[in-house]
Design a protein around this motif. Structure first.
Motif, PDB file in Angstrom:
ATOM      1  N   VAL A  95       0.789  -1.169   0.039  1.00  0.00           N
ATOM      2  CA  VAL A  95       0.297  -0.508  -0.508  1.00  0.00           C
ATOM      3  C   VAL A  95       1.176   0.878   0.375  1.00  0.00           C
ATOM      4  CG1 VAL A  95      -2.078   1.410   1.175  1.00  0.00           C
ATOM      5  CG2 VAL A  95      -1.838  -0.983   1.124  1.00  0.00           C
ATOM      6  N   VAL A  97      -0.024   5.232   0.404  1.00  0.00           N
ATOM      7  CA  VAL A  97      -0.773   6.469   0.931  1.00  0.00           C
ATOM      8  C   VAL A  97      -0.102   7.957   0.645  1.00  0.00           C
ATOM      9  CG1 VAL A  97      -2.667   7.817   1.687  1.00  0.00           C
ATOM     10  CG2 VAL A  97      -2.228   4.974   1.312  1.00  0.00           C
ATOM     11  N   LEU A 141      -5.761  -0.317   5.650  1.00  0.00           N
ATOM     12  CA  LEU A 141      -6.050   0.739   4.612  1.00  0.00           C
ATOM     13  C   LEU A 141      -6.043   0.244   3.191  1.00  0.00           C
ATOM     14  CD1 LEU A 141      -2.430   2.123   5.282  1.00  0.00           C
ATOM     15  CD2 LEU A 141      -4.283   3.162   4.748  1.00  0.00           C
ATOM     16  N   GLN A 142      -6.200  -1.132   3.235  1.00  0.00           N
ATOM     17  CA  GLN A 142      -6.643  -1.878   1.562  1.00  0.00           C
ATOM     18  C   GLN A 142      -7.969  -1.931   1.360  1.00  0.00           C
ATOM     19  OE1 GLN A 142      -4.383  -5.283   2.118  1.00  0.00           O
ATOM     20  NE2 GLN A 142      -3.191  -5.313   0.803  1.00  0.00           N
ATOM     21  N   LEU A 145      -9.248   1.933   0.344  1.00  0.00           N
ATOM     22  CA  LEU A 145      -9.394   2.542  -0.119  1.00  0.00           C
ATOM     23  C   LEU A 145      -9.733   1.331  -1.942  1.00  0.00           C
ATOM     24  CD1 LEU A 145      -4.877   1.921   0.183  1.00  0.00           C
ATOM     25  CD2 LEU A 145      -6.789   4.498  -0.180  1.00  0.00           C
ATOM     26  N   TYR A 165      -2.935   6.732  -4.199  1.00  0.00           N
ATOM     27  CA  TYR A 165      -2.966   6.071  -3.910  1.00  0.00           C
ATOM     28  C   TYR A 165      -2.501   4.640  -4.452  1.00  0.00           C
ATOM     29  CZ  TYR A 165      -7.128   3.236  -5.395  1.00  0.00           C
ATOM     30  OH  TYR A 165      -8.463   3.528  -5.658  1.00  0.00           O
ATOM     31  N   LEU A 183     -12.396   8.575   6.374  1.00  0.00           N
ATOM     32  CA  LEU A 183     -11.356   7.938   6.275  1.00  0.00           C
ATOM     33  C   LEU A 183     -10.107   9.806   5.999  1.00  0.00           C
ATOM     34  CD1 LEU A 183      -8.936   6.378   5.106  1.00  0.00           C
ATOM     35  CD2 LEU A 183      -9.718   6.749   2.548  1.00  0.00           C
ATOM     36  N   LEU A 187      -6.564   9.420   8.503  1.00  0.00           N
ATOM     37  CA  LEU A 187      -5.466   9.615   8.195  1.00  0.00           C
ATOM     38  C   LEU A 187      -5.148  10.896   8.763  1.00  0.00           C
ATOM     39  CD1 LEU A 187      -5.899   9.508   4.123  1.00  0.00           C
ATOM     40  CD2 LEU A 187      -4.837   8.121   5.129  1.00  0.00           C
TER      41      LEU A 187
END
Length: 465
Positions: A95, A97, A141-142, A145, A165, A183, A187
């Motif tokens: 990942v 970002v 995260l995966q 996204l 990303y 999100l 973040l």
């Protein structure tokens, strides 16, 4: 003749016997050489045949073949050959970002490899933080996204939050305007927790407050040119700046008076109801000041207080706090001195030289005290070595009588049940005099009141230790 015939008959019998013996040997040789292993194998074959027939499972067994000597030969494999094992590259990135707000100079990146090692980078400052064993972060995260929807980002929106990303293993990527509130907050919180809060280059005073049950994380900044920048972590764009005006002048003087060498980096206690961390930044020509704290009303020294009070007011306007939902502070934020008595009465002296008196029946009275008297009282309390550093007793409400003092470098407290320390008694008597003055009001001549005069010194006199 008879004897010869008998000899011929015996000879024929012997030939017949030899022929019969030869047939037997030929039958034996067709079964192959016998041994213990062959016998055990044969017994096993019979046992297997019995079991197979009883379980009705079709099985093909190999047939016996005559051979001079038993030879162990590996059976041919009937399964698919195993593929060649390729070593796993645990450093392979899973990942990437990129989280940006160009208008305020925010540019941070998160990358994680398949071994769950996460690297967080501030592209502007070059600061890098690495942490291991973060599988939950990688998974979240995966998932986030793969499901996120990004709007096209307008080129003329420098204050919009930009997200880019990549998911290299899945072959997916994307970029655009991030508007998902969850999100956005995640973040900001994750990068701020590891790298610290972000303040623009021309920040003079900055405050970031982390999320609590009552508000989202948010940042307030006063720049060198007197502008106010503020944004909430869960908003997709930074709000348009406004002018702070001449109100910045007193703060500039406060900055000049601060002795940064006497300050700590952290002023942290266990706050009631668990409010979040706050971080205060003050730019300075000699050395920038950066403080991390909780419960500012119970931890911050008086030298920092004016800057924090100003930023706190701006932040409260930003988040639009519902004051009915926010827990009441044990000690008011701008207080220099807070005195509580066992009869339910308490006195608070503020930084602006005003005082508030609240009786047991919640009746509130206010008054004004000269700055020299306030300064003299607080200094003598701090220098008398009669108070202890911190506010543990006040938090736990250990004593029915207590004093809270905000000094220039730290905060102090003391408390008692019935008997008071004789060295502290004179100062407490002077506090009692201030209480009486406020109760009588500014139009009363306290010195002509005999019963009061006999108990306490004049409020116009400075306290004597």
């Amino acid at each position: 003749m008879l004897r010869r015939d008998r000899t011929v008959a015996i000879f024929i019998v012997i030939i017949v016997l030899l022929m019969l013996l030869g047939c037997e040997n030929e039958a034996s040789s067709s079964r192959g050489p016998t041994s213990l292993k062959d016998d055990q194998a044969a017994a096993a074959d019979r046992n297997d045949q019995h079991q197979e027939s009883s379980d009705s499972v079709p099985t093909i067994y190999p047939t016996a073949t005559a051979r001079p000597l038993p030879t162990l030969i590996p059976p041919p494999s009937t399964s698919t050959p195993s593929p060649t094992v390729t070593p796993i590259d645990y450093q392979q990135i899973a990942v990437i970002v990129s989280y940006q707000i160009p208008g305020v100079g925010l540019d941070r990146r998160i990358s994680a490899n398949i071994s769950s090692q996460v690297e967080v980078t501030d592209e502007k400052t070059g600061q890098v933080v690495e942490i291991n064993n973060q599988p939950q972060v990688l998974i979240e995260l995966q998932q986030a996204l793969k499901e996120i929807e990004l709007e096209p980002l307008a080129p003329d929106c420098p204050m919009c939050v930009r997200l880019e990303y990549e998911l290299p293993i899945l072959g997916e990527s994307g970029s655009g305007w991030l508007q998902d509130r969850r999100l956005l907050a995640s973040l900001e919180n994750y990068t701020a927790a590891l790298l610290g809060p972000h303040f623009p280059d021309n920040t003079l005073f900055g405050l970031r407050r982390s999320a609590t049950l009552f508000h989202a994380a948010h940042t307030v900044v006063i720049t060198e040119n007197g502008q106010i920048w503020h944004w909430k972590a869960n908003e997709a764009a930074v709000q348009t700046p406004s002018d702070f005006g001449e109100e910045i002048l007193p703060l500039l003087q406060v900055r000049e008076d601060i002795e940064s060498d006497n300050l700590r980096d952290r002023y942290v206690i266990n706050c009631p109801k668990g409010p979040g961390f706050e971080e205060l930044y003050i730019a300075d020509d000699k050395e920038d000041i950066f403080l991390r704290f909780t419960c500012p009303e119970l931890t911050l020294p008086s030298s920092i207080l004016p800057v924090y009070v100003a930023l706190d007011g701006l932040a409260n306007e930003l988040v639009d706090l519902n004051q009915d939902e926010v827990p009441e502070r044990i000690v008011p934020l701008p207080a220099l001195l807070h005195f509580e008595r066992d009869d339910g009465l308490n006195l608070t002296v503020f930084q602006d030289n005003t005082a508030s008196l609240m009786a047991a029946e919640n009746q509130i009275m206010t008054g004004t005290i000269t700055s020299t008297i306030v300064l003299s009282l607080t200094n003598q309390l701090a220098e008398a070595d009669l108070l202890q550093t911190g506010t543990a007793d006040i938090l736990q409400q250990t004593w029915p009588n207590s004093i809270f003092l905000r000094g220039e470098e730290d905060v102090y407290e003391t408390g008692w049940l019935d008997a008071i320390n004789p060295e502290l008694a004179d100062l407490v008597a002077w506090i009692d005099e201030l209480i009486i003055q406020i109760q009588l009001g500014p139009d009363e001549d306290l010195e002509n009141t005999e019963d009061v005069q006999s108990q306490t010194p004049s409020p116009t006199d400075e306290p004597q230790p």
